[in-house]
Design a protein around this motif. Sequence first.
Motif, PDB file in Angstrom:
ATOM      1  N   LEU B 174       0.835  -1.202   0.000  1.00 56.72           N
ATOM      2  CA  LEU B 174       0.000   0.000   0.000  1.00 56.72           C
ATOM      3  C   LEU B 174       0.872   1.255   0.000  1.00 56.72           C
ATOM      4  CD1 LEU B 174      -2.857  -0.791  -0.133  1.00 56.72           C
ATOM      5  CD2 LEU B 174      -2.985  -0.839   2.351  1.00 56.72           C
ATOM      6  N   ARG B 175       1.946   1.214   0.758  1.00 53.98           N
ATOM      7  CA  ARG B 175       2.858   2.360   0.783  1.00 53.98           C
ATOM      8  C   ARG B 175       3.446   2.625  -0.594  1.00 53.98           C
ATOM      9  NH1 ARG B 175       1.046   5.396   2.905  1.00 53.98           N
ATOM     10  NH2 ARG B 175       2.874   6.718   2.785  1.00 53.98           N
ATOM     11  N   ALA B 176       3.793   1.560  -1.287  1.00 46.32           N
ATOM     12  CA  ALA B 176       4.378   1.734  -2.610  1.00 46.32           C
ATOM     13  C   ALA B 176       3.385   2.404  -3.554  1.00 46.32           C
ATOM     14  CB  ALA B 176       4.805   0.374  -3.170  1.00 46.32           C
ATOM     15  N   LEU B 177       2.108   2.057  -3.365  1.00 46.02           N
ATOM     16  CA  LEU B 177       1.070   2.685  -4.184  1.00 46.02           C
ATOM     17  C   LEU B 177       0.923   4.172  -3.850  1.00 46.02           C
ATOM     18  CD1 LEU B 177      -1.513   2.483  -6.057  1.00 46.02           C
ATOM     19  CD2 LEU B 177      -2.782   1.956  -3.978  1.00 46.02           C
ATOM     20  N   HIS B 178       0.950   4.478  -2.568  1.00 42.96           N
ATOM     21  CA  HIS B 178       0.665   5.852  -2.148  1.00 42.96           C
ATOM     22  C   HIS B 178       1.872   6.765  -2.227  1.00 42.96           C
ATOM     23  CE1 HIS B 178      -2.980   4.208   0.103  1.00 42.96           C
ATOM     24  NE2 HIS B 178      -3.437   5.039  -0.812  1.00 42.96           N
ATOM     25  N   ASN B 179       3.025   6.189  -2.081  1.00 42.99           N
ATOM     26  CA  ASN B 179       4.229   7.009  -2.099  1.00 42.99           C
ATOM     27  C   ASN B 179       5.254   6.405  -3.057  1.00 42.99           C
ATOM     28  OD1 ASN B 179       6.458   8.552  -1.665  1.00 42.99           O
ATOM     29  ND2 ASN B 179       6.690   8.032   0.534  1.00 42.99           N
ATOM     30  N   PRO B 180       5.250   6.901  -4.286  1.00 35.73           N
ATOM     31  CA  PRO B 180       6.138   6.328  -5.305  1.00 35.73           C
ATOM     32  C   PRO B 180       7.619   6.546  -4.957  1.00 35.73           C
ATOM     33  CG  PRO B 180       4.484   7.813  -6.264  1.00 35.73           C
ATOM     34  CD  PRO B 180       4.457   8.011  -4.793  1.00 35.73           C
ATOM     35  N   GLY B 181       7.908   7.514  -4.072  1.00 30.67           N
ATOM     36  CA  GLY B 181       9.312   7.789  -3.755  1.00 30.67           C
ATOM     37  C   GLY B 181       9.763   7.186  -2.440  1.00 30.67           C
ATOM     38  N   LEU B 182       9.328   6.000  -2.190  1.00 32.92           N
ATOM     39  CA  LEU B 182       9.642   5.339  -0.922  1.00 32.92           C
ATOM     40  C   LEU B 182      11.148   5.313  -0.659  1.00 32.92           C
ATOM     41  CD1 LEU B 182       7.190   4.448   0.557  1.00 32.92           C
ATOM     42  CD2 LEU B 182       7.428   2.176  -0.402  1.00 32.92           C
ATOM     43  N   PRO B 183      11.572   5.645   0.575  1.00 32.80           N
ATOM     44  CA  PRO B 183      13.002   5.650   0.928  1.00 32.80           C
ATOM     45  C   PRO B 183      13.490   4.231   1.174  1.00 32.80           C
ATOM     46  CG  PRO B 183      11.702   6.184   2.859  1.00 32.80           C
ATOM     47  CD  PRO B 183      10.728   5.990   1.725  1.00 32.80           C
ATOM     48  N   ILE B 184      13.822   3.567   0.089  1.00 34.57           N
ATOM     49  CA  ILE B 184      14.073   2.132   0.192  1.00 34.57           C
ATOM     50  C   ILE B 184      15.132   1.733   1.218  1.00 34.57           C
ATOM     51  CG2 ILE B 184      14.616   0.044  -1.121  1.00 34.57           C
ATOM     52  CD1 ILE B 184      13.311   1.292  -3.522  1.00 34.57           C
ATOM     53  N   PRO B 185      16.330   2.351   1.172  1.00 35.21           N
ATOM     54  CA  PRO B 185      17.332   1.895   2.153  1.00 35.21           C
ATOM     55  C   PRO B 185      16.848   2.076   3.595  1.00 35.21           C
ATOM     56  CG  PRO B 185      18.312   3.312   0.471  1.00 35.21           C
ATOM     57  CD  PRO B 185      16.842   3.405   0.290  1.00 35.21           C
ATOM     58  N   GLY B 186      16.246   3.226   3.841  1.00 37.85           N
ATOM     59  CA  GLY B 186      15.732   3.466   5.189  1.00 37.85           C
ATOM     60  C   GLY B 186      14.700   2.436   5.592  1.00 37.85           C
ATOM     61  N   MET B 187      13.889   2.034   4.656  1.00 35.78           N
ATOM     62  CA  MET B 187      12.844   1.074   4.983  1.00 35.78           C
ATOM     63  C   MET B 187      13.431  -0.304   5.239  1.00 35.78           C
ATOM     64  SD  MET B 187       9.600   2.111   2.773  1.00 35.78           S
ATOM     65  CE  MET B 187       8.635   1.312   4.043  1.00 35.78           C
ATOM     66  N   ILE B 188      14.483  -0.607   4.489  1.00 40.62           N
ATOM     67  CA  ILE B 188      15.116  -1.905   4.714  1.00 40.62           C
ATOM     68  C   ILE B 188      15.640  -1.978   6.148  1.00 40.62           C
ATOM     69  CG2 ILE B 188      17.072  -3.350   4.044  1.00 40.62           C
ATOM     70  CD1 ILE B 188      16.625  -2.304   1.158  1.00 40.62           C
TER      71      ILE B 188
END
Lengths: 201, 201, 201, 201
Positions: B174-188
Amino acid sequence: MTEKRHIDPERAATRRRQVLDAAATCFRRSGFHGASMSEISKAAGMSAGHIYNYFASKDAIIAAFVEDNVARVMELIGNIESQADPLQAIVDDVETSVRNNIDPEHWALPLEIFAESSRNPVIAALSQDADRRTRARFRALLKAGREKYGLAVDDNTLDGRMETVISLFQGLQLRALHNPGLPIPGMIDSFRIALKALLFN
Amino acid sequence: MTEKRHIDPERAATRRRQVLDAAATCFRRSGFHGASMSEISKAAGMSAGHIYNYFASKDAIIAAFVEDNVARVMELIGNIESQADPLQAIVDDVETSVRNNIDPEHWALPLEIFAESSRNPVIAALSQDADRRTRARFRALLKAGREKYGLAVDDNTLDGRMETVISLFQGLQLRALHNPGLPIPGMIDSFRIALKALLFN
Amino acid sequence: MTEKRHIDPERAATRRRQVLDAAATCFRRSGFHGASMSEISKAAGMSAGHIYNYFASKDAIIAAFVEDNVARVMELIGNIESQADPLQAIVDDVETSVRNNIDPEHWALPLEIFAESSRNPVIAALSQDADRRTRARFRALLKAGREKYGLAVDDNTLDGRMETVISLFQGLQLRALHNPGLPIPGMIDSFRIALKALLFN
Amino acid sequence: MTEKRHIDPERAATRRRQVLDAAATCFRRSGFHGASMSEISKAAGMSAGHIYNYFASKDAIIAAFVEDNVARVMELIGNIESQADPLQAIVDDVETSVRNNIDPEHWALPLEIFAESSRNPVIAALSQDADRRTRARFRALLKAGREKYGLAVDDNTLDGRMETVISLFQGLQLRALHNPGLPIPGMIDSFRIALKALLFN
DNA sequence: CATGAATGAGGATTCATTCAT
DNA sequence: GATGAATGAATCCTCATTCAT
């Protein structure tokens, strides 16, 4: 153009609100697609044709509705902000927030919105923008909270933690949809553990 | 009945796959509701009527996607199961799994299924059943993993942890849908922290 | 629900009648199954969609004809009831009633209803109920008439005579369909003979 | 053209019969319109496409089927003809004939045929022709019977009596459709009375 | 301002028929 | 001869939207 000129702007605003309130009821009951303009008009106490004096199309109602929903989320964040120790408040309120997010009353509409996003670019843009604004506010709260505890507040950490916390709660709504027999007490414990780890590390 | 008998099962399987591939494209583009059978038939290179020789209804097509999804998830779980230390494997693989769940290719259809579930009882039932099956498998994995570490495996703890981990990953879509600029490294990083806390406590 | 509410009941009644008249023409020409809603809408001078504001379904249109038919038959029975000697009246009116039942204008629609009843359970139920009501009225008439003559009025006799008389007239409609050159004078004589025998024995 | 040339005419005839027998079953079960070619082909044990080598269209099957049905009625008349006193035989057999005509097995197909007649001119013509032939045969029987008793055999009387007797029995089928609780014993009595009056006057 | 009657395009699905094999 | 895969037109019905009043 989303709305005609009106002689009495106040009356017009009241009418718009009537429609939006009616739409909320209908959308929750039948979904965006399932709710017909006629159903909404009945609930709003005005003719279907007249609604078009206040909204250019059904999509415009949905759009206004999505916009409206931002306010609700903002209010939730506001409640946390006003606490002495917001981070701790999030953890302390975990029972309430888990229970709330499991309630269909809560997730029916958000789910409806994201579903609509996948086929309606206008709603998608709107929805992403709404998300951006709530994120900004939540981010500020998180930053202030972590600074108080002397925790890292670099972008990467801050954004990652934030998105992960939101994932948790939005995912919870999906779980409620898929598993009607969710083990609520167990989830409250687990959410508490996850939130503590995310917020205080 | 979900499909007619066909004289040449291989050809039939090819045709089914053609429809499914075309449908995937259309559903991703327009949503399950928004994609018309005629649109799908055009994409599949066969007449609309003929699709009904392979799928009993439009619902049956999405049902096939639900099953496809189960297979995909089961495979993921299988990969983890086969590792020496499954719990640790989940934590170690966090980068891959986060990246995978963020890929639109991955979440577009599942999200479409969620959305349809929220208003189509047939799909809802199917989807809940699929969820039940994958849950059962994941639960067993989790139990075995925790027992190895001497951690609590009572129902409440086990189910709570499991549902929370799933929330995390489904919320991520859902986050990927709502926020296309997801902070990938931070999320990992954050996912790693949350997963460690959930799995090893 | 059989019909939407309308603000102007008179206009609505006119529209309904328009549809019914158009439908009668189409049904007579092509049969209930053969006449498409689009064909009817053209004949009625309104859009197909609009018809659904007056009738819930195509079935609802034929249902209206079933009711119309009841009214027509009830009127016929009423006419007989009001005579001094109803039984004798039936025999005396035989010429008129035979001629009426032979007129395609009369039997085309009833026959269409029969036909539809034989495979449409909704219409069948409606049609059986309509039959029950007209039977009840005719039975009362027959009983009173026979009592006056001191004839047997036990259930078996009464119901048997009644059903046989009805068979005669409903069969007549089938004969008119199958044999366009029906020997009308000869049939009038024969019907008189049969009716006398049935009513006065 | 109703049928292709076939190498082996005998085999072709068998095939045609297979189709017609299958069609009888399907038509009784689902009606002319309700029975699909695919349903018929399955019942006939051959492919749908292949049926078109024996019948030009579905209508052609129905037509052949109507033609087939004449034979059945002819047989009934034949049975009566072979009796010593045909007129008396009709009266004596009234119980059997009433019971037969009430049986859905009996009237389902005739009803189907007349329903089709109302919308299919080819079937209508066929059906009227079939009626003409059976009428001719019945008329001859009636004439001979009445001559034996010295009763009037002028056209008017003869045709009138005949059509009225047929009305009675065809009407009976309609009654069975409309009133499932037909008072059978009472009807047998009444039919006997009516038939006696019609045949012997 | 307000109504609701009217439109018409578009939806899923069925099925008689054709035709390459 | 025989198959069944493939077509595409036709069906009923829904609903957002317009417009005369």
